[in-house]
Every structure is written in C-alpha cells, then in structure tokens.
Design an enzyme around this catalytic site. Structure first.
Site, PDB file in Angstrom:
ATOM      1  N   LYS A  48       0.837  -1.202   0.000  1.00 59.14           N
ATOM      2  CA  LYS A  48       0.000   0.000   0.000  1.00 59.14           C
ATOM      3  C   LYS A  48       0.876   1.259   0.000  1.00 59.14           C
ATOM      4  O   LYS A  48       2.080   1.181   0.270  1.00 59.14           O
ATOM      5  CB  LYS A  48      -0.919  -0.003   1.228  1.00 59.14           C
ATOM      6  CG  LYS A  48      -0.186   0.082   2.564  1.00 59.14           C
ATOM      7  CD  LYS A  48      -1.113  -0.145   3.743  1.00 59.14           C
ATOM      8  CE  LYS A  48      -0.348  -0.105   5.061  1.00 59.14           C
ATOM      9  NZ  LYS A  48      -1.185  -0.523   6.200  1.00 59.14           N
ATOM     10  N   ARG A 146     -10.909   0.307  14.128  1.00 54.60           N
ATOM     11  CA  ARG A 146     -10.859   0.956  12.814  1.00 54.60           C
ATOM     12  C   ARG A 146     -11.973   0.416  11.927  1.00 54.60           C
ATOM     13  O   ARG A 146     -13.007   1.049  11.805  1.00 54.60           O
ATOM     14  CB  ARG A 146      -9.462   0.757  12.192  1.00 54.60           C
ATOM     15  CG  ARG A 146      -9.219   1.587  10.964  1.00 54.60           C
ATOM     16  CD  ARG A 146      -7.762   1.657  10.570  1.00 54.60           C
ATOM     17  NE  ARG A 146      -7.166   0.374  10.206  1.00 54.60           N
ATOM     18  CZ  ARG A 146      -5.910   0.225   9.800  1.00 54.60           C
ATOM     19  NH1 ARG A 146      -5.110   1.279   9.729  1.00 54.60           N
ATOM     20  NH2 ARG A 146      -5.429  -0.956   9.483  1.00 54.60           N
ATOM     21  N   HIS A 175      -6.490  -6.978  13.173  1.00 56.36           N
ATOM     22  CA  HIS A 175      -5.283  -6.140  13.076  1.00 56.36           C
ATOM     23  C   HIS A 175      -4.868  -5.621  14.452  1.00 56.36           C
ATOM     24  O   HIS A 175      -5.697  -5.186  15.236  1.00 56.36           O
ATOM     25  CB  HIS A 175      -5.556  -4.963  12.125  1.00 56.36           C
ATOM     26  CG  HIS A 175      -4.352  -4.161  11.767  1.00 56.36           C
ATOM     27  ND1 HIS A 175      -3.194  -4.727  11.261  1.00 56.36           N
ATOM     28  CD2 HIS A 175      -4.107  -2.830  11.826  1.00 56.36           C
ATOM     29  CE1 HIS A 175      -2.300  -3.771  11.035  1.00 56.36           C
ATOM     30  NE2 HIS A 175      -2.827  -2.610  11.376  1.00 56.36           N
ATOM     31  N   ARG A 231       0.831 -10.414   7.691  1.00 55.57           N
ATOM     32  CA  ARG A 231       0.802  -9.302   6.723  1.00 55.57           C
ATOM     33  C   ARG A 231       1.976  -8.373   7.045  1.00 55.57           C
ATOM     34  O   ARG A 231       1.993  -7.720   8.085  1.00 55.57           O
ATOM     35  CB  ARG A 231      -0.536  -8.539   6.819  1.00 55.57           C
ATOM     36  CG  ARG A 231      -1.759  -9.421   6.587  1.00 55.57           C
ATOM     37  CD  ARG A 231      -3.035  -8.595   6.632  1.00 55.57           C
ATOM     38  NE  ARG A 231      -3.144  -7.807   7.839  1.00 55.57           N
ATOM     39  CZ  ARG A 231      -3.630  -8.247   8.999  1.00 55.57           C
ATOM     40  NH1 ARG A 231      -4.101  -9.477   9.104  1.00 55.57           N
ATOM     41  NH2 ARG A 231      -3.669  -7.450  10.050  1.00 55.57           N
ATOM     42  N   TYR A 275      12.641  30.289   7.433  1.00 59.09           N
ATOM     43  CA  TYR A 275      11.346  30.927   7.693  1.00 59.09           C
ATOM     44  C   TYR A 275      11.014  30.939   9.187  1.00 59.09           C
ATOM     45  O   TYR A 275      11.216  29.956   9.885  1.00 59.09           O
ATOM     46  CB  TYR A 275      10.232  30.163   6.982  1.00 59.09           C
ATOM     47  CG  TYR A 275      10.222  30.330   5.485  1.00 59.09           C
ATOM     48  CD1 TYR A 275      10.095  31.580   4.900  1.00 59.09           C
ATOM     49  CD2 TYR A 275      10.331  29.210   4.670  1.00 59.09           C
ATOM     50  CE1 TYR A 275      10.081  31.714   3.518  1.00 59.09           C
ATOM     51  CE2 TYR A 275      10.309  29.334   3.287  1.00 59.09           C
ATOM     52  CZ  TYR A 275      10.191  30.593   2.715  1.00 59.09           C
ATOM     53  OH  TYR A 275      10.176  30.729   1.352  1.00 59.09           O
ATOM     54  N   CYS A 322      12.134  24.079   4.291  1.00 60.57           N
ATOM     55  CA  CYS A 322      11.403  24.854   3.284  1.00 60.57           C
ATOM     56  C   CYS A 322      10.814  23.893   2.257  1.00 60.57           C
ATOM     57  O   CYS A 322      10.957  22.680   2.362  1.00 60.57           O
ATOM     58  CB  CYS A 322      12.338  25.831   2.571  1.00 60.57           C
ATOM     59  SG  CYS A 322      13.290  26.885   3.674  1.00 60.57           S
ATOM     60  N   MET A 323      10.174  24.458   1.238  1.00 54.78           N
ATOM     61  CA  MET A 323       9.521  23.592   0.253  1.00 54.78           C
ATOM     62  C   MET A 323      10.546  22.791  -0.558  1.00 54.78           C
ATOM     63  O   MET A 323      10.307  21.648  -0.912  1.00 54.78           O
ATOM     64  CB  MET A 323       8.649  24.428  -0.681  1.00 54.78           C
ATOM     65  CG  MET A 323       7.674  23.603  -1.483  1.00 54.78           C
ATOM     66  SD  MET A 323       6.562  24.630  -2.438  1.00 54.78           S
ATOM     67  CE  MET A 323       5.248  24.938  -1.282  1.00 54.78           C
ATOM     68  N   ASP A 324      11.707  23.373  -0.819  1.00 56.25           N
ATOM     69  CA  ASP A 324      12.674  22.675  -1.667  1.00 56.25           C
ATOM     70  C   ASP A 324      14.105  22.712  -1.145  1.00 56.25           C
ATOM     71  O   ASP A 324      15.021  22.280  -1.836  1.00 56.25           O
ATOM     72  CB  ASP A 324      12.617  23.237  -3.097  1.00 56.25           C
ATOM     73  CG  ASP A 324      12.491  24.737  -3.081  1.00 56.25           C
ATOM     74  OD1 ASP A 324      13.406  25.379  -2.524  1.00 56.25           O
ATOM     75  OD2 ASP A 324      11.483  25.279  -3.566  1.00 56.25           O
TER      76      ASP A 324
HETATM   77  C1  LIG Z   1      -0.514  -1.485   6.920  1.00 47.10           C
HETATM   78  C2  LIG Z   1      -1.119  -2.767   7.382  1.00 47.10           C
HETATM   79  C3  LIG Z   1      -0.301  -3.889   7.621  1.00 47.10           C
HETATM   80  C4  LIG Z   1       1.221  -3.841   7.584  1.00 47.10           C
HETATM   81  O1  LIG Z   1       1.683  -3.286   8.797  1.00 47.10           O
HETATM   82  P1  LIG Z   1       3.238  -3.109   9.104  1.00 47.10           P
HETATM   83  O2  LIG Z   1       3.278  -2.662  10.519  1.00 47.10           O
HETATM   84  O3  LIG Z   1       3.768  -2.102   8.160  1.00 47.10           O
HETATM   85  O4  LIG Z   1       3.871  -4.455   8.925  1.00 47.10           O
HETATM   86  C5  LIG Z   1      -0.938  -5.075   7.916  1.00 47.10           C
HETATM   87  N1  LIG Z   1      -2.291  -5.147   7.996  1.00 47.10           N
HETATM   88  C6  LIG Z   1      -3.086  -4.086   7.788  1.00 47.10           C
HETATM   89  C7  LIG Z   1      -4.554  -4.240   7.905  1.00 47.10           C
HETATM   90  C8  LIG Z   1      -2.531  -2.856   7.494  1.00 47.10           C
HETATM   91  O5  LIG Z   1      -3.327  -1.795   7.315  1.00 47.10           O
END
Ligand SMILES: *Cc1c(COP(=O)(O)O)cnc(C)c1O
Length: 347
Positions: A48, A146, A175, A231, A275, A322-324
């Site tokens: 992601k 969540r 999760h 995951r 800034y 700054c921006m750049d």
């Molecule tokens: C982002 C995410 C992960 C991965 O988590 P990490 O801590 O980066 O390993 C696993 N499961 C879900 C649902 C996530 O949103």
C-alpha cells in the site's frame, strides 16, 4: 528527484544531485529472513501507499518474480493498478470501502475485506447480479477500533458468510494496534479475542478459513499470532516498526536518499536561519544548504528535529524545512574550514 532501482545507472542528462535509490535486493533478503522466521506461516507483503514510498509497480513486479502468492493494498485503486501492470497473484484490499466500489473489486478479481454483515451481503448480491464470484476475507475488530465486526458479534458475520451463495471466504483476519510496543498486554488481549471468535468454526463443525493477524510488530514480538499468514509491511522495506520493538529478525533498509550540499556559509552568533527565524546560532558555525524540502517529501515536521549524515557523521537540521531546501549545522569546528563539499545521506 530521480528514483533509481537496483543502482542501474541512468543515461541522459543529469537533472540534479538528489537521488532516491531503491535496492530491490534488500527487499529480497528481508522477505527471505521474514519467511524463514515465520514458516510454516505464509507472508503477505503489503504494498500500500506506493509500496511505502518505494514504488508500487517495481516492488510488486519484483515480489512477483520472487514467487509471492499474495499481496495486500489499502485501496481499490492500488489493486487496479497492480492488475493493469500484470500482477496475477491474490491481492487483498484491506481498507474500508463504499458499496459502489464492489463491481470493480469483483471485476478485477481483488479479494475484498468484508467488515460488516451489511457489506458482506452487498458483496454477495453484487456478485450474484454480475454472475461472478466474489472473494472475501472477513474482518474482525479485536481492539484496533478501525474497521471490522466487533469481536463479540463476529458470529453474525460468520453466519452471514455461510448464507452467501456467490462469495468465497478466503480468510478471516484482525489487526493489532500496539504490537510494536514493549508492553504486549493489549496485543495478547486482541489475540485471545481473535481466537475466541474463531471458536465459531469448530463449534459448528466447520473448517476455519485461513487466519491472519500479525503485522511487523507482531511478527517480531508475538510469534504465537502468526497463524497461517502474516501481513508484512514496514519490515519488508528494512525498517523496524518502532524504536522499542525487539529486533528478533534482521532486515536492512531498501531505500536511501542522497544529495549534495549546494551552499555553505559561516554564520555569526545570533544570526537566524530559515522561515520564522526559529533557530539562530549561539556561536559562529558553518551552515550548509541541502536542495531537498517538503515538496520533495522531506517532512516539514523534521524542522529543528531531523538529522542527516554527511560523510558518515550525523548533523542536525536547523530552522524550518522549506519547500525545496533545508539547512544543516555542521558545527563550530568547520566554521572556518573550507572543506565542506560532500555527499549527504538520509534514511
Ligand atoms: C498497513 C497494514 C499492515 C502492515 O503493517 P506493518 O506494521 O507495516 O507491517 C498489515 N495489515 C493491515 C490491515 C494494514 O493496514
């Protein structure tokens, strides 16, 4: 800024000194180390957010070449991008969704997170309407707060999945909220809640779908939560999920970001930088300017906080990013020295 994969030299004109290098061999090695640690559980690499900034398609193609069987993304759009790039493995869209995304999820053969009875029914009806089958993973909320059906109502989601006629349940998951902290009492509570919810399947004489719970913190600190799959996000890229996590698996960063100093000057005591004039030198010091800013993705929150490595030594960022561009204090000792050209590196 230029992004280079595997240090393949690019031809053509130099556009600037700033380069993000993605070392795909680090991803290979990190995945192998994680797979060895969690076996026989499988690893679902999470790609992601543009593969955590490492480049969605190059990273996914690399993972496909390594033979991974599944990947996880947050959004439908990321899944569609992967399919368009020829990624053929299972892709789980982990984020919450709205009903009008369902036809596209099914059409692109993406596995859908069914996080409520209502959403599961809509997925099943849509699949029936399209004359196709939907693939889902059932999501239980055990304490992240969540998305997902509350662990005490999980049975209702499981029952609804038994009534679905056009939906295959490929997994059930939850999760962790705090698996990267030293105190593991909350993840252990989440694990117990997950297991209790899953009792539904044997209690009804049913086979339990593939279970997955752990993220990077869980894999490092709570191997009991590995189940059939984990995951894995941040660790795949070689970064630990927090400073306090026990580092039971060794990984190395795949990304390095380098540039060169573009300006150097000596400041007299009391002279401000950047800034808002939020920083000024207490004594004469040498301030160098780096041609990177928040417009390039360098966090503005690192103003007066961040550090960069110059020739292997760390120096503080002074004043606002700054921006750049941003400024670095390379110290009193070098205030009068003319030796300051160097390569700068930031992780
Ligand atoms: C982002 C995410 C992960 C991965 O988590 P990490 O801590 O980066 O390993 C696993 N499961 C879900 C649902 C996530 O949103």
């Amino acid at each position: 800024m230029m992004t280079i994969f595997n240090e393949i030299p690019t031809s053509g004109q130099v556009l600037g000194p700033t380069v993000a290098r993605i070392d795909l061999s680090a991803i290979t090695d990190n995945l192998a180390a994680i797979e060895a640690a969690v076996a026989p559980a499988a690893v679902m690499p999470i790609v992601k957010a543009n593969a955590y900034g490492h480049g969605l398609i190059p990273v996914a193609r690399h993972l496909q070449g390594l033979g991974v069987g599944q990947m996880g993304v947050a959004h439908l759009a990321e899944g569609v991008e992967l399919r368009k790039a020829g990624i053929e493995c299972d892709i789980l869209v982990m984020g919450g969704l709205v009903a009008n995304q369902i036809p596209s999820l099914i059409g692109h053969r993406l596995s859908i997170t069914a996080s409520s009875v209502e959403m599961l029914r809509q997925i099943d009806q849509t699949a029936a309407h399209l004359g196709k089958r939907a693939n889902v993973h059932l999501k239980i909320d055990t304490g992240m707060g969540r998305i997902g059906t509350h662990h005490r109502s999980a049975g209702q989601l499981f029952e609804a999945s038994l009534e679905a006629t056009h939906t295959d349940v490929d997994g059930v998951y939850s999760h962790f909220a705090t698996s990267d902290e030293t105190d593991l009492s909350w993840p252990k509570t989440q694990l117990a809640r997950f297991e209790e919810a899953l009792d539904f399947f044997p209690a009804h004489g049913l086979e339990t779908p593939m279970r997955h719970l752990s993220n990077s913190g869980g894999v490092l600190q709570l191997p009991k939560a590995n189940f059939e799959m984990v995951r894995l996000g941040i660790m795949l890229y070689g970064v630990y999920p927090s400073a306090e996590t026990t580092r039971t698996i060794t990984v190395r960063p795949a990304l390095s970001w380098t540039t060169k100093i573009v300006f150097s000057k000596v400041l007299e005591p009391g002279e401000p930088v950047s800034y808002g004039s939020t920083w000024s030198s207490a004594e004469a010091t040498r301030i160098v300017t780096i041609p990177v800013g928040y417009g390039d993705g360098y966090f503005r929150l690192l103003s007066n906080q961040g550090e960069v490595a110059i020739n292997g030594r760390r120096y503080p960022i002074v004043g606002r990013v700054c921006m750049d561009q941003f400024m670095v204090d390379i110290g009193e000792g070098s205030a009068r020295s003319e030796e300051h050209t160097s390569e700068l590196q930031s992780h």
